[in-house]
Write an enzyme that holds these catalytic residues in place. Structure first.
Site, PDB file in Angstrom:
ATOM      1  N   ASP A 127     -15.305  -5.226  33.455  1.00 18.54           N
ATOM      2  CA  ASP A 127     -16.604  -4.591  33.247  1.00 18.54           C
ATOM      3  C   ASP A 127     -17.432  -5.481  32.334  1.00 18.54           C
ATOM      4  O   ASP A 127     -16.890  -6.118  31.426  1.00 18.54           O
ATOM      5  CB  ASP A 127     -16.441  -3.211  32.607  1.00 18.54           C
ATOM      6  CG  ASP A 127     -15.918  -2.157  33.572  1.00 18.54           C
ATOM      7  OD1 ASP A 127     -16.032  -2.361  34.793  1.00 18.54           O
ATOM      8  OD2 ASP A 127     -15.414  -1.128  33.099  1.00 18.54           O
ATOM      9  N   ASP A 140     -19.233  -0.601  40.387  1.00 24.27           N
ATOM     10  CA  ASP A 140     -19.616   0.733  39.919  1.00 24.27           C
ATOM     11  C   ASP A 140     -21.028   1.090  40.377  1.00 24.27           C
ATOM     12  O   ASP A 140     -21.309   2.248  40.704  1.00 24.27           O
ATOM     13  CB  ASP A 140     -19.540   0.808  38.393  1.00 24.27           C
ATOM     14  CG  ASP A 140     -18.136   0.590  37.864  1.00 24.27           C
ATOM     15  OD1 ASP A 140     -17.163   0.863  38.593  1.00 24.27           O
ATOM     16  OD2 ASP A 140     -18.011   0.133  36.710  1.00 24.27           O
TER      17      ASP A 140
END
EC number: 3.4.23.36
Length: 187
Positions: A127, A140
């Site tokens: 991330d 995402d």
């Protein structure tokens, strides 16, 4: 029947092209983040709204399930299979596009869980998009867009199957026979 086969072929091609391109974009951005942000630095893109910070996330969205990475991985695998099945079963190109983006998001994060695993499906997702309240990645974003699109398609009544299309048009299985009877009664 040939028309149905052609439409199926077209939907499969669209699904594959979108999914492959989206997965490539996700993985390339993660490779960039792993090299450009590995030293722990943060790049401020929009002060107060978006910065780039590398984080290795063992859980799911919003940090949930960090102790159950293997279960999240198995659920992602099941979701990927289900999304392919749904993409093949739908008659709608809009639903096909939605399923392709959802597949790309789930598969993109699943790749991380497999590649960076130290044990059974326990790898951490890369991330790097820091929104202040949450950190995520391009996969995402694809999942979020697919979720919003699903709500919109349901709200707008986009037919998923031929049955849905027939119901939207007011047809049922016996409508063809009843149409002549109703016409005769009305006259």
């Amino acid at each position: 029947m040939k028309n149905d086969q052609r439409r199926l072929r077209d939907r499969v091609a669209v699904f594959a092209c979108i999914a492959i391109a989206a997965i490539a974009i996700d993985q390339l951005t993660k490779m960039w983040a792993l090299s450009a942000l590995a030293d722990g630095r943060t790049i401020r893109v929009i002060p107060g709204l978006l910065s780039l910070t590398l984080v290795r996330n063992p859980g799911a969205s919003l940090g949930m399930g960090s102790g159950m990475t293997w279960l999240i991985s198995l659920l992602a695998m099941a979701a990927c299979v289900a999304l392919v099945v749904l993409a093949v079963r739908t008659i709608s190109m809009k639903w096909t596009v939605l399923f392709a983006f959802a597949f790309a998001g789930a598969f993109g994060n699943l790749i991380d869980r497999v590649i960076y695993a130290e044990g059974f499906l326990n790898g951490k997702v890369v991330d790097f998009l820091n929104y202040g309240w949450s950190i995520g990645n391009v996969a995402d974003i694809f999942l979020m867009l697919a979720g919003v699109a699903a709500v919109l398609l349901l709200f707008l009544g986009e037919p998923f199957s031929q049955k849905d299309l027939d119901e939207a048009n007011g047809k049922t299985l016996g409508d063809d026979a009843n149409a002549t009877d109703d016409g005769a009664k009305a006259a």
